[in-house]
Write a protein that holds these residues in place. Structure first.
Motif, mmCIF file in Angstrom:
data_model
loop_
_atom_site.group_PDB
_atom_site.id
_atom_site.type_symbol
_atom_site.label_atom_id
_atom_site.label_comp_id
_atom_site.label_asym_id
_atom_site.label_seq_id
_atom_site.Cartn_x
_atom_site.Cartn_y
_atom_site.Cartn_z
ATOM 1 N N GLY B 74 -16.535 122.412 50.860
ATOM 2 C CA GLY B 74 -17.211 123.143 51.056
ATOM 3 C C GLY B 74 -16.894 123.842 51.309
ATOM 4 O O GLY B 74 -15.418 124.653 50.833
ATOM 5 N N THR B 75 -17.256 125.526 51.649
ATOM 6 C CA THR B 75 -16.096 126.948 52.208
ATOM 7 C C THR B 75 -16.373 126.821 54.286
ATOM 8 O O THR B 75 -17.493 126.661 54.610
ATOM 9 C CB THR B 75 -17.498 127.870 52.355
ATOM 10 O OG1 THR B 75 -17.367 127.823 50.723
ATOM 11 C CG2 THR B 75 -16.250 129.265 51.980
ATOM 12 N N ASP B 94 -19.602 131.278 47.691
ATOM 13 C CA ASP B 94 -20.254 130.676 47.446
ATOM 14 C C ASP B 94 -21.352 129.994 47.875
ATOM 15 O O ASP B 94 -20.906 129.241 48.734
ATOM 16 C CB ASP B 94 -19.300 129.984 46.148
ATOM 17 C CG ASP B 94 -20.509 128.828 45.272
ATOM 18 O OD1 ASP B 94 -21.192 129.192 45.603
ATOM 19 O OD2 ASP B 94 -20.076 128.885 44.669
ATOM 20 N N THR B 95 -22.377 130.485 47.760
ATOM 21 C CA THR B 95 -23.305 129.849 48.859
ATOM 22 C C THR B 95 -24.625 128.930 48.285
ATOM 23 O O THR B 95 -25.457 128.727 49.020
ATOM 24 C CB THR B 95 -24.681 131.048 48.762
ATOM 25 O OG1 THR B 95 -25.135 131.573 48.233
ATOM 26 C CG2 THR B 95 -24.023 131.998 49.889
ATOM 27 N N LYS B 96 -23.466 128.836 46.859
ATOM 28 C CA LYS B 96 -24.677 127.939 46.396
ATOM 29 C C LYS B 96 -23.705 126.194 47.087
ATOM 30 O O LYS B 96 -24.040 125.046 46.871
ATOM 31 C CB LYS B 96 -24.044 127.596 45.305
ATOM 32 C CG LYS B 96 -25.489 128.556 44.505
ATOM 33 C CD LYS B 96 -25.329 128.473 42.545
ATOM 34 C CE LYS B 96 -23.908 128.440 41.958
ATOM 35 N NZ LYS B 96 -24.040 130.427 41.753
ATOM 36 N N LYS B 97 -22.731 125.974 47.847
ATOM 37 C CA LYS B 97 -21.743 125.639 48.483
ATOM 38 C C LYS B 97 -22.468 125.396 49.405
ATOM 39 O O LYS B 97 -22.897 125.930 50.003
ATOM 40 C CB LYS B 97 -20.340 126.307 48.633
ATOM 41 C CG LYS B 97 -19.483 125.173 47.179
ATOM 42 C CD LYS B 97 -18.007 125.957 46.885
ATOM 43 C CE LYS B 97 -16.805 125.287 45.624
ATOM 44 N NZ LYS B 97 -16.132 126.167 45.968
ATOM 45 N N ASP B 98 -21.814 124.316 50.429
ATOM 46 C CA ASP B 98 -21.959 124.083 51.993
ATOM 47 C C ASP B 98 -20.870 124.573 52.768
ATOM 48 O O ASP B 98 -20.202 124.807 52.163
ATOM 49 C CB ASP B 98 -21.805 122.737 52.273
ATOM 50 C CG ASP B 98 -23.067 121.781 51.827
ATOM 51 O OD1 ASP B 98 -23.953 122.106 51.322
ATOM 52 O OD2 ASP B 98 -22.961 120.467 51.729
ATOM 53 N N THR B 141 -27.087 135.050 53.888
ATOM 54 C CA THR B 141 -28.962 134.977 53.402
ATOM 55 C C THR B 141 -29.189 136.089 52.858
ATOM 56 O O THR B 141 -30.851 136.327 52.917
ATOM 57 C CB THR B 141 -29.745 134.344 54.801
ATOM 58 O OG1 THR B 141 -30.095 135.254 55.665
ATOM 59 C CG2 THR B 141 -28.856 133.196 55.605
#
Lengths: 169, 169
Positions: B74-75, B94-98, B141
């Protein structure tokens, strides 16, 4: 002008949290912090940061908080997890007036809730007065703290890896 | 999922700052905090808040931080006053990744700067890792932490004076 009033400061227990409150006040656009308990050590720590990194931030410890509150000409904000939602209330604050922001440590005397113009919560979950103060100042300055110039001897340049520090003579 | 990694935690000196980091993580939308030094007391304190105020926040202390970082899928974000400006970088995440958010106490080993995908500064002034974490989570967020439901036994209702607490059985 924005002044922070830190109440209930206990020298041993709160030294780091109160120092963080002071540094956050400075970095996020406040002009001054007043701390109820006399604490020369914390004054030194904060003034040493100001000396190196610039700005006109002031700190005063050993003040009578009730007197400050009662005599305040301007708006009084009290940050508390029990207060009204920040995003609802922040637009009602007249930023042309001097603002006093009260930040308590643990239990806060009842009169604070009564004398404050606004009791404001930064979320209604328990977290941290340091975080509450940062988010409040971010909202009330409309995020403008980020562009504040400090003209210090030391200046940090944003950088993707490592550290880039400029020393101005 | 957002995980906070607190490194360099010293039990005596950092107990309150690290506790504030953990509570801020929970309140501002992170899912978990990992702390390098084993510290059962801080686990108890944070879990007691979770028990009363709800949510699924996790805490683990005594972990190998280098291993966590090296194996992270993830990031990786490292919060540092030396990093790139938050408002410039945050949209690249990329907030879809952890996301793993590294928060140091004092000096941070060099390899952190190298292994992080993003070294991010919340202002380039010295202030507080508690404040940096809160502002970072607020931005990443998109301010949605404020509407997070915790469904706890205790629930605080926003209120303009005093305290309003609901006990859910």
């Amino acid at each position: 002008m924005i002044t922070i009033l830190r109440i209930g400061h206990r020298i041993q227990r709160d030294k780091r949290i109160t120092t963080h409150c002071a540094l956050v006040s400075r970095a996020f656009g406040a002009d001054k912090i007043l701390i109820d308990t006399l604490d020369k050590k914390i004054e030194e720590t904060v003034l040493s940061t100001c000396k190196r990194f610039g700005g006109n931030f002031e700190i005063k410890t050993g003040i009578k908080s009730k007197k400050i509150i009662e005599e305040w000409k301007g708006t009084i904000v009290h940050l508390t997890m029990y207060g009204e939602k920040l995003d609802k209330v922040v637009k009602k604050i007249d930023t042309k007036k001097d603002i006093l922001v009260i930040v308590g440590a643990e239990k806060v005397p009842r009169y604070i809730y009564e004398l404050a113009d606004f009791n404001i919560s930064v979320g209604n979950q328990p977290h941290s007065e340091v975080a509450a103060l940062a988010i409040f100042l971010d909202r009330v300055t409309n995020g403008k703290w980020i562009n504040k110039k400090f003209n210090g001897k030391l200046e940090i340049m944003p950088c993707d890896r490592g550290k880039k520090v400029i020393t101005n003579e």
